[in-house]
Design an enzyme around this catalytic site. Structure first.
Site, PDB file in Angstrom:
ATOM      1  N   HIS A 135      42.404  40.727  29.600  1.00 28.10           N
ATOM      2  CA  HIS A 135      42.408  41.417  30.897  1.00 28.10           C
ATOM      3  C   HIS A 135      42.289  40.405  32.037  1.00 28.10           C
ATOM      4  O   HIS A 135      43.014  40.476  33.037  1.00 28.10           O
ATOM      5  CB  HIS A 135      41.245  42.412  30.938  1.00 28.10           C
ATOM      6  CG  HIS A 135      41.041  43.071  32.272  1.00 28.10           C
ATOM      7  ND1 HIS A 135      41.526  44.327  32.570  1.00 28.10           N
ATOM      8  CD2 HIS A 135      40.401  42.645  33.394  1.00 28.10           C
ATOM      9  CE1 HIS A 135      41.192  44.649  33.808  1.00 28.10           C
ATOM     10  NE2 HIS A 135      40.508  43.641  34.326  1.00 28.10           N
ATOM     11  N   GLU A 136      41.393  39.435  31.888  1.00 26.79           N
ATOM     12  CA  GLU A 136      41.209  38.428  32.939  1.00 26.79           C
ATOM     13  C   GLU A 136      42.414  37.499  33.035  1.00 26.79           C
ATOM     14  O   GLU A 136      42.808  37.085  34.132  1.00 26.79           O
ATOM     15  CB  GLU A 136      39.932  37.633  32.684  1.00 26.79           C
ATOM     16  CG  GLU A 136      38.660  38.465  32.662  1.00 26.79           C
ATOM     17  CD  GLU A 136      38.488  39.315  33.921  1.00 26.79           C
ATOM     18  OE1 GLU A 136      38.968  38.911  34.998  1.00 26.79           O
ATOM     19  OE2 GLU A 136      37.879  40.397  33.819  1.00 26.79           O
ATOM     20  N   HIS A 139      44.975  39.153  35.089  1.00 29.19           N
ATOM     21  CA  HIS A 139      44.708  39.017  36.527  1.00 29.19           C
ATOM     22  C   HIS A 139      45.290  37.701  37.064  1.00 29.19           C
ATOM     23  O   HIS A 139      45.858  37.667  38.157  1.00 29.19           O
ATOM     24  CB  HIS A 139      43.206  39.052  36.797  1.00 29.19           C
ATOM     25  CG  HIS A 139      42.637  40.439  36.897  1.00 29.19           C
ATOM     26  ND1 HIS A 139      43.234  41.440  37.642  1.00 29.19           N
ATOM     27  CD2 HIS A 139      41.514  40.995  36.360  1.00 29.19           C
ATOM     28  CE1 HIS A 139      42.509  42.542  37.568  1.00 29.19           C
ATOM     29  NE2 HIS A 139      41.471  42.308  36.780  1.00 29.19           N
ATOM     30  N   GLU A 203      43.685  46.886  38.482  1.00 29.55           N
ATOM     31  CA  GLU A 203      42.830  46.966  37.294  1.00 29.55           C
ATOM     32  C   GLU A 203      43.543  47.721  36.174  1.00 29.55           C
ATOM     33  O   GLU A 203      43.490  47.329  35.010  1.00 29.55           O
ATOM     34  CB  GLU A 203      41.508  47.657  37.642  1.00 29.55           C
ATOM     35  CG  GLU A 203      40.572  46.829  38.514  1.00 29.55           C
ATOM     36  CD  GLU A 203      40.155  45.530  37.858  1.00 29.55           C
ATOM     37  OE1 GLU A 203      39.947  45.512  36.623  1.00 29.55           O
ATOM     38  OE2 GLU A 203      40.040  44.529  38.582  1.00 29.55           O
TER      39      GLU A 203
END
Length: 272
Positions: A135-136, A139, A203
């Site tokens: 997930h990071e 980003h 997100e």
């Protein structure tokens, strides 16, 4: 940004932020007569300085240390492989002290940082941790940290303009200074409402990209459940509270929330 919905939202929000930015620059030009190129240059320098300082300050305030590869080889191997798959450079990995299980990303695709809290590593199973890290990385791939920083920069320009507008229209006394600060904060918050709106959608996009990277959404869904429960049992440090907007988990469900409701994220993840 491969997601069409994200591109459309960015086009709308980007246009609104550019309009705010143009308004702020125009104010300083009209009132102080500073040439537009100089104003633009100063604003760019300000945003870059803000970006560099916030990254350094964030890691320092959380007592960040580089994640030792000899102690956490599985995490490093996963990040190296997933970064290659995503077409980004492997970010620097940090271990931070937050008091709660959480993680965040800073920087850009070619010079990024992914930080995980000690509590997160202790709490999650391996596949859950990989979901959070993916997930990071998403980003970083989607340049989310830079977009947030640009939005904050525009908000600061508008805040300065609002402050000086109050000061110059009054007697320049303590009352005007106080009112100017209040108006400045309100103006900045108005701009940040649009930034937060795009942040909430980002997100969802990062969740989906993480699910794609690890092959399914359930590990990240389970991780969010554990992180949410862990946050309720633990107390974040003061420094951790300051970086809540950057983290994978952030509470709230309002116009001023940087994250969508956790329940909705989990529901979407389990449909992937």
């Amino acid at each position: 940004m491969r997601n069409i919905g994200l591109k459309a939202r960015m086009a709308v929000v980007g246009s609104i932020l550019f309009a705010f930015y143009t308004l702020g620059i125009s104010f300083f030009y009209a009132v102080f007569g500073v040439p537009i190129p100089i104003l633009v240059g100063l604003s760019v320098v300000f945003v870059v300085f803000q970006y560099k300082l916030s990254k350094w300050f964030t890691l320092r305030s959380l007592k960040g240390q580089e994640l030792p590869e000899d102690k956490y080889p599985e995490i490093h191997r996963f990040v190296e492989q997933t970064s290659r798959d995503m077409g980004i450079d492997k970010p620097t990995l940090y271990l931070v002290e937050m008091g709660v299980p959480n993680a965040f990303a800073l920087g850009r695709r070619g010079n990024g940082t992914v930080a995980v809290s000690r509590e997160l590593i202790q709490l999650l199973e391996r596949d859950e941790l990989e979901g959070v890290v993916a997930h990071e990385l998403a980003h970083l791939q989607n340049r989310d940290s830079i977009v947030m920083q640009l939005g904050q920069g525009v908000a600061s320009v508008i805040g300065f303009a609002a402050y000086f507008a109050v000061i110059l229209s009054g007697d320049n006394d303590l009352v005007d200074i106080f009112i100017g600060m209040i108006v400045s904060n309100i103006a900045q918050m108005l701009v940040m409402v649009f930034v937060f709106a795009i942040s909430r959608h980002r997100e969802y996009v990062a969740d989906r990209d993480a699910a794609t990277a690890i092959g399914r959404g359930d590990p990240l869904a389970r991780a969010l459940e554990k992180i949410s429960a862990g946050a309720q049992r633990s107390q974040p440090t003061d420094a951790a509270k300051e970086v809540n907007a950057l983290c994978i988990f952030g509470g709230g469900a309002s116009l001023l929330s940087t994250h969508p409701p956790t329940e909705k994220r989990i529901e979407r993840l389990r449909s992937y």
